[in-house]
Enzyme design. Structure first.
Site, PDB file in Angstrom:
ATOM      1  N   VAL A  83      -4.624   5.894  -8.963  1.00 14.40           N
ATOM      2  CA  VAL A  83      -4.229   4.787  -9.840  1.00 14.40           C
ATOM      3  C   VAL A  83      -2.736   4.590  -9.650  1.00 14.40           C
ATOM      4  O   VAL A  83      -1.983   5.556  -9.470  1.00 14.40           O
ATOM      5  CB  VAL A  83      -4.556   5.096 -11.307  1.00 14.40           C
ATOM      6  CG1 VAL A  83      -4.173   3.929 -12.207  1.00 14.40           C
ATOM      7  CG2 VAL A  83      -6.036   5.418 -11.466  1.00 14.40           C
ATOM      8  N   GLU A  84      -2.277   3.340  -9.720  1.00 18.38           N
ATOM      9  CA  GLU A  84      -0.891   3.034  -9.373  1.00 18.38           C
ATOM     10  C   GLU A  84       0.145   3.763 -10.218  1.00 18.38           C
ATOM     11  O   GLU A  84       1.278   3.944  -9.796  1.00 18.38           O
ATOM     12  CB  GLU A  84      -0.666   1.528  -9.441  1.00 18.38           C
ATOM     13  CG  GLU A  84      -1.006   0.902 -10.765  1.00 18.38           C
ATOM     14  CD  GLU A  84      -1.457  -0.543 -10.624  1.00 18.38           C
ATOM     15  OE1 GLU A  84      -0.724  -1.427 -11.096  1.00 18.38           O
ATOM     16  OE2 GLU A  84      -2.533  -0.790 -10.053  1.00 18.38           O
ATOM     17  N   SER A  85      -0.235   4.212 -11.408  1.00 21.19           N
ATOM     18  CA  SER A  85       0.700   4.938 -12.265  1.00 21.19           C
ATOM     19  C   SER A  85       0.984   6.349 -11.780  1.00 21.19           C
ATOM     20  O   SER A  85       1.920   6.993 -12.250  1.00 21.19           O
ATOM     21  CB  SER A  85       0.167   4.986 -13.702  1.00 21.19           C
ATOM     22  OG  SER A  85      -1.151   5.511 -13.709  1.00 21.19           O
ATOM     23  N   GLY A  86       0.140   6.875 -10.856  1.00 22.55           N
ATOM     24  CA  GLY A  86       0.428   8.185 -10.283  1.00 22.55           C
ATOM     25  C   GLY A  86      -0.693   9.187 -10.209  1.00 22.55           C
ATOM     26  O   GLY A  86      -0.624  10.125  -9.417  1.00 22.55           O
TER      27      GLY A  86
END
Length: 543
Positions: free
Chosen positions: A341-344
């Protein structure tokens, strides 16, 4: 003598001056310093200061009725719009009140992709803008709309994007004013101010925001919100995410203002304190068309697994794509298809809605600038992202409408780097009655909003540039699967129970090509029970 001052919110925040540029961390509620945000607004209400603030963020320090969204709502309720003069936020989707501020031209409103934003904080720490190909040929390109969400921004241009050329190639240069104050968040600080993030769902961009704020010229002030303060030296050196000398004030926050996500106060599986052996979330047992779409994306990933011959790294976006993580878990593919996921977070099960950005039981979590370096560099095998509109050439508008300004989020950065893109979404929008019965798709009432349109409202994926970059692109819906070709969209599959003319072609504003080998979608996608994809994947890998 202490390096950092551990104090209350008012004393720390009273040092922020009028007209400051304030950087605030936050991927929705994750890493959002909500207590500091609310206390800063309370200070303004009582004293009239600080006023005229310009907010910059890595994503969005807000969720519905939380953080900046709650502040914006209060500004409307009180009829006072002097607290915030403007903002640059990559995503507004979870904040209806910030969108209203932008739509009504109350404040300057700018937007960048998340990848540009997180890289900008690191670049600004070096005194540089961001130079990238991300956004070329899209609404972000100054030859189209640019980064301006309203006329006030277009007039004042506090943030900007410029088209430049380097060695005969086009790039976009993004820049904004350097922050002179920052509000960040961690889990624990020791008496020296060293900040750890062991109970946070993600790292976000907390360190890079600090670096940008402290950089020359005019080093700014950093205030950190934490849950606990502990003795000096009690945090392991490698457990320190932001060294104390970079932080000016530490403020302890009540738990109600320090939740891991919008609906999760604290879950040890989210921050990695506990990794359960079985992380499959409870399924509702309902076989609906959204699950069909997620399953079809998963089948495509399994096919790709066979082509690549080794485990995959994929990105999953918000909405139906995030459901793919549940299908991967349900089918026992978690050790063969590594979701990010792009948040990490890496692995686990990604959550959706206001909780998007958080994953249950990830096996790794990395800072967002590093995550987007991986995405934009093409080090992933594929991505699945949602769509709102698709044009005849295959251009995609993920979420923009005249009355809706959610911002681009991570979409432009991810489609720029990913070698394979599987857009996933419902074929139509609006009120509808679409069911799965006896292994067939039944359209009792179709949505009255057409999504395959002659001209998308805004373009965030430029199909022509995608083809030039050699990308493989599919558009997967519950009733049809299209492939991107140089001639536009090619219809390759249709759902059992669907009439191609009545249910697909007549619901599009343009006519796609029809494949010579057009085929029915696999009937198993529309039936209860597992698909047996793990067995299929293992067999492919042995070949």
């Amino acid at each position: 003598m202490t390096i950092v001052k551990i104090t209350d919110a008012e004393e720390a925040l009273s040092n922020i001056k009028d007209n400051s540029v304030v950087a605030i961390s936050g991927f929705n509620a994750a890493t959002m310093p909500e207590y500091l945000i609310i206390k800063l607004f309370d200070l303004y209400r009582r004293t009239g200061h600080p006023s005229g603030l310009f907010i910059v963020s890595d994503t969005l320090p807000a969720a519905n009725n939380h953080g900046l969204d709650l502040v914006a709502k209060s500004m409307y309720d009180e009829g006072d719009f002097n607290f915030i003069r403007g903002f640059m936020l990559p995503f507004l989707g979870q904040s209806p009140w910030l969108q209203r501020l932008a739509l009504e031209n109350r404040v300057e409103a700018y937007t960048w992709p998340i990848g540009v934003s997180v890289h900008w904080f690191r670049s600004k720490a070096l005194g540089l803008p961001v130079i990238t190909k991300v956004g070329l040929g899209t609404f972000l390109d100054p030859r189209q709309d640019g980064i301006y969400l309203n006329e006030l921004a277009r007039e004042r241009k506090a943030c900007r994007v410029e088209l430049i050329e380097i060695k005969g190639e086009e790039y976009l240069m993004y820049d904004c004013p350097k922050p002179n104050a920052a509000l960040i968040r961690g889990s624990t600080a020791d008496e020296l101010g060293n900040l750890s993030m062991e109970d946070e769902a993600i790292y976000g961009t907390v360190l890079a925001i600090t670096q940008a704020t402290k950089a020359m010229p005019n080093p700014g002030m950093v205030v950190a919100q934490v849950m606990y303060v502990t003795k000096a030296g009690s945090i392991r050196p490698k457990g320190v995410h932001v060294p104390g000398p970079l932080i000016d004030y530490i403020v302890e926050a009540p738990m109600e203002y320090h939740t891991q996500s919008a609906s999760i106060k604290y879950d040890p599986r989210v921050c990695g304190r506990v990794t359960p052996s079985n992380i499959c979330l409870q399924q509702d047992g309902k076989m609906d068309f959204e699950k069909v779409i997620a399953r079809r994306v998963t089948v495509e990933l399994v096919n790709l697994l066979g082509k690549v011959g080794k485990p995959l790294i994929v990105n999953l976006g918000i909405g139906i794509p995030s459901t793919v993580a549940r299908i991967i878990s349900e089918e026992g593919l978690g050790d063969l298809i590594f979701t990010t996921v792009e948040s990490g977070p890496w692995g686990g099960i990604a959550l959706n809605g206001d909780d998007f950005g958080v994953a249950i039981a990830p096996f790794a979590v990395i800072p967002m600038p590093d995550q987007f370096t991986i995405y934009e560099g093409g080090a992933i095998n594929a991505t699945s992202l949602g769509f709102m509109q698709v044009g005849p050439r295959g251009d995609v508008n993920p979420s923009f409408l005249p009355e809706r300004l959610p911002g681009p989020g991570g979409f432009p950065s991810i489609v720029h780097g990913a070698p394979r893109i599987y857009f996933a979404g419902a074929f139509t929008a609006g009120k509808r009655d679409i069911r799965i019965e006896n292994g067939r798709l039944v359209i009792g009432r179709d949505g009255d909003i057409v999504k395959f349109v002659k001209k998308p409202y805004k373009i965030a994926f430029n199909a022509e540039l995608g083809l030039k970059a050699g990308k493989e692109v599919l558009y997967i819906t519950e009733r049809a699967v299209f492939r991107l070709t140089p001639e536009g969209l090619l219809l390759e599959e249709y759902a059992p129970g669907v009439d191609i003319e009545r249910d697909i072609l007549s619901k599009m504003e343009f006519k796609p090509q029809l494949s010579r080998n057009i085929r029915q979608m696999e009937p198993e996608l529309f039936r209860e029970g597992k698909l047996g994809l793990r067995e299929v994947a293992l067999k492919m890998l042995k070949q």
